[in-house]
Design a protein around this motif. Sequence first.
Motif, PDB file in Angstrom:
ATOM      1  N   THR A  17      15.702  -6.612  27.127  1.00  0.00           N
ATOM      2  CA  THR A  17      15.494  -7.015  25.739  1.00  0.00           C
ATOM      3  C   THR A  17      14.108  -7.635  25.600  1.00  0.00           C
ATOM      4  N   LEU A  18      13.313  -7.075  24.694  1.00  0.00           N
ATOM      5  CA  LEU A  18      11.988  -7.612  24.391  1.00  0.00           C
ATOM      6  C   LEU A  18      12.043  -8.261  23.012  1.00  0.00           C
ATOM      7  N   ILE A  19      11.577  -9.497  22.924  1.00  0.00           N
ATOM      8  CA  ILE A  19      11.600 -10.244  21.670  1.00  0.00           C
ATOM      9  C   ILE A  19      10.179 -10.707  21.355  1.00  0.00           C
ATOM     10  N   LYS A  20       9.645 -10.271  20.236  1.00  0.00           N
ATOM     11  CA  LYS A  20       8.301 -10.703  19.834  1.00  0.00           C
ATOM     12  C   LYS A  20       8.353 -12.144  19.341  1.00  0.00           C
ATOM     13  N   THR A  21       7.400 -12.955  19.770  1.00  0.00           N
ATOM     14  CA  THR A  21       7.330 -14.352  19.341  1.00  0.00           C
ATOM     15  C   THR A  21       5.990 -14.614  18.665  1.00  0.00           C
ATOM     16  N   PRO A  22       5.957 -15.537  17.716  1.00  0.00           N
ATOM     17  CA  PRO A  22       4.694 -15.847  17.032  1.00  0.00           C
ATOM     18  C   PRO A  22       3.840 -16.827  17.839  1.00  0.00           C
ATOM     19  N   GLY A  23       2.561 -16.840  17.531  1.00  0.00           N
ATOM     20  CA  GLY A  23       1.636 -17.799  18.126  1.00  0.00           C
ATOM     21  C   GLY A  23       0.607 -18.230  17.105  1.00  0.00           C
ATOM     22  N   GLU A  55      12.039  -7.675  15.844  1.00  0.00           N
ATOM     23  CA  GLU A  55      12.591  -8.970  16.237  1.00  0.00           C
ATOM     24  C   GLU A  55      13.258  -8.893  17.601  1.00  0.00           C
ATOM     25  N   SER A  56      13.966  -7.788  17.869  1.00  0.00           N
ATOM     26  CA  SER A  56      14.599  -7.582  19.167  1.00  0.00           C
ATOM     27  C   SER A  56      14.537  -6.096  19.489  1.00  0.00           C
ATOM     28  N   ASN A  57      14.192  -5.770  20.741  1.00  0.00           N
ATOM     29  CA  ASN A  57      13.934  -4.385  21.122  1.00  0.00           C
ATOM     30  C   ASN A  57      14.547  -4.112  22.493  1.00  0.00           C
ATOM     31  N   ASP A  58      15.129  -2.938  22.656  1.00  0.00           N
ATOM     32  CA  ASP A  58      15.707  -2.567  23.945  1.00  0.00           C
ATOM     33  C   ASP A  58      14.762  -1.620  24.684  1.00  0.00           C
ATOM     34  N   TYR A  59      14.488  -1.948  25.933  1.00  0.00           N
ATOM     35  CA  TYR A  59      13.699  -1.082  26.796  1.00  0.00           C
ATOM     36  C   TYR A  59      14.438  -0.926  28.118  1.00  0.00           C
ATOM     37  N   GLU A  60      15.186   0.169  28.228  1.00  0.00           N
ATOM     38  CA  GLU A  60      15.918   0.471  29.457  1.00  0.00           C
ATOM     39  C   GLU A  60      16.776  -0.711  29.912  1.00  0.00           C
TER      40      GLU A  60
END
Length: 256
Positions: free
Chosen positions: A119-125, A111-116
Amino acid sequence: MEFTQIRNATVKISYAGKKILIDPWLAEKGAVPGFGGTINEHIRNPTAELPIPVKQIVDVDAVILTHDHPDHWDDTARNAIPKDMLFFVQHEKDAQAVRLAGFSNIRVLGESNDYEGITLIKTPGQHGKPRVLEDMKALLGEVSGVILKHPDEKTFYIAGDTVWCQAVEDSLKKYHPDIVVLNSCDAQVIGNESIIMGKQDIYEVYKAAPEATIIASHMEAVNHATLSRKELREFLNEKAMTQRVRVPEDGESYTF
């Protein structure tokens, strides 16, 4: 941040000091057959050349694969990208496909991810309207988008292979992105059923995100594209949308 349209859904961004490649489809023009079950399936893919050399395209820190479809991830990309490259994928099924191609540094987006610090958040489509999804579920499969956030950057949203739907509307309302990238060529399967956004979908996003800059990606590179850049620009002019909607040529960059 800097956004560069490569070709089709393949884009490259510089964001908070990181270079990120999204959906790398790197085959030469006409290298593979048209997609069966779609409009103009007799036309070979890709229908456009890459605007910059592959070596330059894959000079990145990470790759985001929104979904494992052949016009988002191909053998040329699998061979050109270093095997220790960091990959972000939507679920374990796609992770396994990347792993089988010889890659080892793979992260499944939660749902929420830290990359350096990003913040990366996956969204549906939704890869088509309900009727076509029901008829072609195995072919169209699951898709995702991604939100990127960082204190020093604008909030960036790649919607992925989706039509206008409740999931996209919800993501716009929840995250208030400053930049929205839409896959926009109105690709269609046989029966004139759209499986990604067309003109009216873009208009709905435009109305739902009144503060956002919208970028129309995934244009003029696949056999089943039915909306050209020229036609889209004419529509944008008619609707007085040109101030906030950009239609980049392959190889074109924007800085925000």
